[in-house]
Design a protein around this motif. Structure first.
Motif, PDB file in Angstrom:
ATOM      1  N   MET A   9       0.853  -1.195   0.000  1.00  0.00           N
ATOM      2  CA  MET A   9       0.000   0.000   0.000  1.00  0.00           C
ATOM      3  C   MET A   9       0.889   1.245   0.000  1.00  0.00           C
ATOM      4  N   PHE A  10       0.638   2.132  -0.940  1.00  0.00           N
ATOM      5  CA  PHE A  10       1.406   3.369  -1.010  1.00  0.00           C
ATOM      6  C   PHE A  10       0.970   4.339   0.087  1.00  0.00           C
ATOM      7  N   SER A  11       1.827   5.280   0.397  1.00  0.00           N
ATOM      8  CA  SER A  11       1.470   6.377   1.280  1.00  0.00           C
ATOM      9  C   SER A  11       0.619   7.368   0.496  1.00  0.00           C
ATOM     10  N   LYS A  12       0.171   8.426   1.151  1.00  0.00           N
ATOM     11  CA  LYS A  12      -0.597   9.458   0.465  1.00  0.00           C
ATOM     12  C   LYS A  12       0.226  10.077  -0.662  1.00  0.00           C
ATOM     13  N   ILE A  13       1.497  10.333  -0.379  1.00  0.00           N
ATOM     14  CA  ILE A  13       2.385  10.882  -1.409  1.00  0.00           C
ATOM     15  C   ILE A  13       2.591   9.866  -2.525  1.00  0.00           C
ATOM     16  N   GLY A  14       2.734   8.591  -2.163  1.00  0.00           N
ATOM     17  CA  GLY A  14       2.900   7.552  -3.165  1.00  0.00           C
ATOM     18  C   GLY A  14       1.704   7.445  -4.090  1.00  0.00           C
ATOM     19  N   ASN A  15       0.500   7.502  -3.509  1.00  0.00           N
ATOM     20  CA  ASN A  15      -0.719   7.452  -4.326  1.00  0.00           C
ATOM     21  C   ASN A  15      -0.803   8.664  -5.258  1.00  0.00           C
ATOM     22  N   LEU A  16      -0.391   9.814  -4.734  1.00  0.00           N
ATOM     23  CA  LEU A  16      -0.418  11.031  -5.545  1.00  0.00           C
ATOM     24  C   LEU A  16       0.515  10.881  -6.750  1.00  0.00           C
ATOM     25  N   ILE A  17       1.694  10.376  -6.515  1.00  0.00           N
ATOM     26  CA  ILE A  17       2.656  10.168  -7.602  1.00  0.00           C
ATOM     27  C   ILE A  17       2.116   9.162  -8.613  1.00  0.00           C
ATOM     28  N   PHE A  18       1.527   8.092  -8.106  1.00  0.00           N
ATOM     29  CA  PHE A  18       1.005   7.041  -8.979  1.00  0.00           C
ATOM     30  C   PHE A  18      -0.173   7.546  -9.815  1.00  0.00           C
ATOM     31  N   GLU A  19      -1.106   8.239  -9.166  1.00  0.00           N
ATOM     32  CA  GLU A  19      -2.314   8.701  -9.855  1.00  0.00           C
ATOM     33  C   GLU A  19      -2.008   9.772 -10.896  1.00  0.00           C
ATOM     34  N   HIS A  20      -0.951  10.532 -10.687  1.00  0.00           N
ATOM     35  CA  HIS A  20      -0.589  11.584 -11.640  1.00  0.00           C
ATOM     36  C   HIS A  20       0.468  11.095 -12.647  1.00  0.00           C
ATOM     37  N   GLU A  21       0.626   9.776 -12.698  1.00  0.00           N
ATOM     38  CA  GLU A  21       1.523   9.148 -13.677  1.00  0.00           C
ATOM     39  C   GLU A  21       2.929   9.765 -13.641  1.00  0.00           C
ATOM     40  N   ALA A  22       3.400   9.942 -12.412  1.00  0.00           N
ATOM     41  CA  ALA A  22       4.727  10.544 -12.219  1.00  0.00           C
ATOM     42  C   ALA A  22       5.731   9.532 -11.661  1.00  0.00           C
ATOM     43  N   VAL A  23       5.405   8.239 -11.773  1.00  0.00           N
ATOM     44  CA  VAL A  23       6.275   7.204 -11.219  1.00  0.00           C
ATOM     45  C   VAL A  23       7.664   7.236 -11.857  1.00  0.00           C
ATOM     46  N   ALA A  24       7.696   7.425 -13.189  1.00  0.00           N
ATOM     47  CA  ALA A  24       8.995   7.453 -13.880  1.00  0.00           C
ATOM     48  C   ALA A  24       9.850   8.617 -13.379  1.00  0.00           C
ATOM     49  N   ARG A  25       9.219   9.771 -13.177  1.00  0.00           N
ATOM     50  CA  ARG A  25       9.956  10.932 -12.665  1.00  0.00           C
ATOM     51  C   ARG A  25      10.453  10.669 -11.238  1.00  0.00           C
ATOM     52  N   ASN A  26       9.703   9.895 -10.483  1.00  0.00           N
ATOM     53  CA  ASN A  26      10.092   9.600  -9.103  1.00  0.00           C
ATOM     54  C   ASN A  26      11.356   8.745  -9.039  1.00  0.00           C
ATOM     55  N   SER A  27      11.647   8.028 -10.113  1.00  0.00           N
ATOM     56  CA  SER A  27      12.873   7.226 -10.172  1.00  0.00           C
ATOM     57  C   SER A  27      13.987   7.935 -10.925  1.00  0.00           C
ATOM     58  N   ASP A  28      13.673   9.114 -11.450  1.00  0.00           N
ATOM     59  CA  ASP A  28      14.601   9.816 -12.334  1.00  0.00           C
ATOM     60  C   ASP A  28      15.373  10.871 -11.550  1.00  0.00           C
TER      61      ASP A  28
END
Length: 452
Positions: A1-20
């Motif tokens: 389960m993601f945190s609130k910030i994790g869900n925000l990143i996931f829902e806004h399709e920013a996962v790739a940027r989070n690893s970049d």
């Protein structure tokens, strides 16, 4: 389960940027002779002045060279910088010199005088002399390592601030929060990094006084409390204010000479000193716990960086420790790290915990669809957990002859040196009165082949 910030990143399709992450690398290596002894040669003249060259500097010893890359927008670019600058250093070495491929130093002189200390500036030299006196010798500061600087992508900072402005009043507040989470995460799981990448099982002649070292190879001498970097105090990673205060109190209590000495396994960077850090906030994070990888001529491998990037992404998107639990959890983690670092490299008494953490990381890779590169990294690390003989330190033990790794290290050093000397375009742009800026360095090193 993601945190609130994790869900925000996931829902806004920013996962790739989070690893970049923007990344910079700092790799320390000793200059040594081909007989395995510490070099007595001066700082190579063809790479400029040790004080003015920001890309190749002296560290603790005159012979301890540190290659520093400019910040790169991708890990691959950082590795390319590192390779080319490392090549430039190798081409500048004196005949018969090599770069030592191990974290633990080559054979040291029996008498370790202050003449060995770096002398790029009088201020630095005076500080190092005080440091040696305070710690009753040089041993603690002789091992080399790989430092990794990570900077979170601006897109992630702006996204969290725009969507969670009620919690974070500024983008800098977001940065301070996320970097502190990263720091807590890496300190909490430093022990698994030590297990997977530790590569300093023994020390060579004259490192320890007679009968002062361990009586058997260990996983990571450099990370043990008794023999290595173990601090006289624990840095507080609860908040940025407590982090700064814990280091400043150590200086007041004369456990440290100055605040730059109290860096811990994770260092928060922002400005020139801690006062600047308090005023400007955290701008990036420095990981300081990696041994050199002797199977790589640049001291680190791409898969190692991928694994650390994966850990960082995981820490940002998953629930953090409760504030009230941080100190207790990190104190336990420091004890666990010392146990893992002190183990015989053929053993691992914490497989259960390591399996559990890697299972979480594998699930995370699947959740964010990180791709085959990260799947490959997880698989490699899982194999190391199941088979301790596959870890770097255990592999090094097989090369020990008569209590020494000199033969192995010299062979590697000569191999890497020969490779560097046949480079078609060795870089010679450091032999100038004005050292190149990062943009000039990029142009010099890569010409038209570097896309940016």
């Amino acid at each position: 389960m993601f945190s609130k910030i994790g869900n925000l990143i996931f829902e806004h399709e920013a996962v790739a940027r989070n690893s970049d992450f923007k990344m910079g690398l700092e790799i320390e290596m000793d200059r040594a002779y081909e007989n395995g002894h510490l070099s007595m040669e001066p700082y190579p003249d063809t790479i400029g002045d040790a004080h003015s060259n920001p890309w190749i500097t002296e560290d603790f010893l005159i012979t301890m060279s540190e290659v520093v890359t400019p910040p790169a927008d991708s890990p691959l670019d950082a590795m390319r910088y590192l390779y080319r600058i490392n090549n430039a250093l190798r081409n500048a070495l004196a005949p018969g010199e090599i770069l030592w491929s191990l974290s633990m130093p080559p054979i040291m002189p029996k008498e370790k005088s202050n003449e060995l200390l770096a002398d790029s500036t009088q201020e630095k030299r005076d500080f190092l002399i005080k440091l040696v006196k305070l710690h009753k010798g040089m041993a603690k500061f002789l091992p080399c390592g790989a430092h990794i600087n990570l900077s979170i992508h601006d897109h992630i900072i702006k996204l969290i601030h725009s969507e969670m402005g009620d919690q974070f009043q500024s983008e800098q507040a977001v940065k301070d929060y996320l970097y502190m989470r990263l720091g807590q995460g890496f300190v909490r799981y430093r022990w698994i990094i030590t297990y997977l990448f530790g590569a300093s099982p023994i020390a060579e002649d004259n490192y320890f006084d007679v009968d002062q070292g361990p009586d058997h190879p260990v996983r990571c001498l450099r990370q043990t409390t008794r023999y290595g970097y173990g601090a006289k105090f624990l840095v507080d990673y609860t908040s940025i204010d407590k982090y700064i205060t814990s280091i400043q109190n150590a200086v007041k209590n004369k456990l440290l000479i100055r605040d730059s000495e109290g860096q811990g396994p994770i260092r928060f960077r922002g400005g020139k000193d801690l006062d600047d850090l308090r005023n400007t906030g955290i701008q990036y994070l420095e990981l300081r716990m990696l041994d050199l990888d002797p199977t790589s001529e640049i001291g680190i491998k791409t898969n190692t960086i991928r694994f650390l990037r994966l850990m960082a992404s995981y820490f940002i998107m998953n629930p953090p420790l409760r504030q009230s639990e941080v100190n207790e959890a990190l104190n336990r983690a420091n004890q666990l790290n010392d146990e893992v670092a002190s183990e015989d490299p053929s053993q691992f008494n914490h497989q259960f915990q390591a399996r559990a953490f890697l299972s979480r990381l594998r699930l995370f890779v699947d959740q964010i669809q990180a791709g085959p590169d990260f799947e490959e990294v997880i698989q490699e690390m899982e194999e190391r957990v199941e088979h301790p003989e596959l870890t770097p330190s255990a592999k090094l033990v097989k090369h020990i002859k008569n209590g020494s790794l000199v033969e192995y290290a010299v062979k590697k050093g000569i191999q890497y040196q020969k490779s560097a000397l046949i480079a078609l375009r060795p870089f010679d742009g450091f032999d100038t009165s004005k050292q190149p800026t990062s943009d000039e360095l990029k142009e010099y090193l890569f010409r038209k082949s570097f896309k940016y």
